[in-house]
Design an enzyme around this catalytic site. Structure first.
Site: not given
Length: 461
Positions: A78, A260, A264, A287, A365
């Protein structure tokens, strides 16, 4: 260019954890650019820091729970939703307990606190992942699914179906993040009576009361359950309202449950750590599916960022040819290691070098198997960045550039004669007092061949 944001001043809230019932003090503090959202447990020795990172999710029962090196953060979703919903990027959240305060079960009070603290822009550019194809995750056990598809903005639709007469099917949509405050933030968490009984039996929701969670009554309430509820919530009397929820609460919206769930989703997807430009569709979100999707998307973003190779038209007239470069840089052959500057802005510069067999360093090199020395690739990236910092003074010919620091240097592929090197340098922090702090990448043959975090300074001759 959208810039990152943090809060102007610190602000504290106190409340109780929904499941632990413990009082907790939480303080929002301004954070530096590229910090992200980080939790600090000030009640523990050393004040350990836990980043809001999907990879730290260890449990999603009755909330999202993070753990790093044995240190836990419980139910941060939240708060994270409020921070993202207020368009923030960097905030430090100090806590003197493991669980964040539940307040009224929504993000409303966190949003109010953030607005009271104020919001300010930072110099650093916000990193946004633009979704180019559909990416999805499905939980086969529950049928929950979440996906993201290309869109011009970050928007979310949630669809929930709990298979109960009292709640049924609901949908909610957030067309853009600016709708979060007025349309989503005050939507409270909810539970069904049968879940509540189980939670009470297992000693959970010690901080719950009838003011921080909507309780949908999906079964007959026995006299023993009623007594347990009275005791748990400290009420002399509890009744069921005509719309099927326990008393003391009035729904803010008919579809508050779906809103809601959307809240989430916003909070859980902030654990990706990168802003998203795309449309999220979540069917029966929770979740577990939210955070599994966040982990998947974070991994995809990391791989794409690591493998991303910018493309440039090398046939176009360069912004600076070798003559203009020598008017700016003090370097000269054989130690001038860039041939062109392709593009440049206040925050980045792109240079190029054609690597030929005639380079002086190939003499030793390595003569039998010539490979460009990695240190010279770093030097070439630094020279490219030097052009950027010298462009900030009116008389670059009167300045020299000096290395101050290099970090996180990595060499990934060999650079051979015949290769064309592209150097891209982007500022990590704004140029101040002639100091340039930048992320530098070198590309060849469609691959990232070297990368480094470099810091250099210019000084008058």
């Amino acid at each position: 260019m959208v810039k990152q944001k943090t809060i102007k001043s610190e602000i504290s809230l106190t409340g109780v954890g929904l499941h632990t019932g413990k009082e907790v003090k939480m303080t929002f503090k301004p954070a530096p650019a590229n910090n992200g959202f980080t939790f600090v447990r000030v009640d523990l020795e050393g004040q350990p820091v836990i980043e809001a990172d999907a990879n730290y999710v260890v449990n999603t029962q009755r909330g999202t729970n993070l753990e790093k090196l044995g240190v836990q953060i419980q139910t941060p979703e939240h708060v994270l939703a409020a921070l993202t919903g207020c368009d923030l990027d960097n905030v430090i959240i100090e806590l003197n307990a493991s669980e964040l305060p539940i307040m009224d079960g929504s993000s409303k009070y966190f949003v109010e606190a953030i607005e009271k603290a104020g919001i300010e822009e930072q110099e650093a550019k916000r990193n946004v992942y633009v979704v180019k194809e559909v990416i999805s995750y499905t939980d086969e056990a529950t049928g929950s699914e979440i996906l993201v598809m290309p869109s011009d903005s970050y928007c979310i639709t949630t669809m929930v179906d709990f298979g109960t007469k009292i709640l049924g099917t609901q949908n909610a949509t957030m067309k853009c993040l600016s709708e979060f405050k007025d349309e989503i933030s005050d939507s409270r968490t909810f539970s069904f009576l049968h879940e509540l009984e189980s939670l009470l039996d297992n000693g959970l929701i010690k901080g719950g009361d009838l003011n921080n969670a909507i309780v949908y009554v999906d079964k007959e309430i026995s006299s023993s359950t009623m007594e347990n509820l009275k005791k748990a919530f400290g009420k002399d009397e509890i009744t069921v309202k005509p719309n099927g929820i326990l008393d003391n609460l009035t729904l803010h919206y008919p579809n508050e449950a779906a809103r809601h769930k959307l809240l989430d989703v916003v909070g859980d997807l902030s654990l990706i750590g990168t802003r998203i430009q795309g449309k999220v569709i979540a069917n029966k979100p929770g979740h577990y599916v939210n955070t599994q999707f966040a982990k998947k998307l974070a991994k995809i973003i990391k791989i794409e960022q690591r493998n991303f190779v910018p493309t440039y038209d090398l046939h176009q007239e360069p912004l600076m040819d070798i003559h203009k470069i020598m008017e700016t840089l003090p370097h000269r052959p054989p130690f001038l290691l860039i041939d062109r500057i392709i593009e440049m802005s206040e925050n980045h510069v792109v240079g190029m070098k054609n690597v030929t067999m005639n380079e002086n360093f190939f003499v030793g090199h390595f003569p039998e198997a010539p490979v460009m020395p990695g240190v010279l690739i770093v030097e070439a990236m630094a020279q490219t960045g030097g052009v950027l910092v010298l462009s900030t003074v009116p008389d670059p010919e009167n300045y020299l550039t000096y290395f101050m620091k290099m970090d996180n240097v990595k060499f990934k592929h060999k650079v051979l004669p015949g290769d064309t090197l592209i150097f891209k340098c982007e500022l990590i922090t704004p140029i101040r007092r002639g100091i340039c702090h930048m992320q530098a990448n070198a590309y060849a043959n469609g691959k990232l061949v070297a990368e480094a975090e470099l810091m250099a300074q210019i000084a008058k001759k």
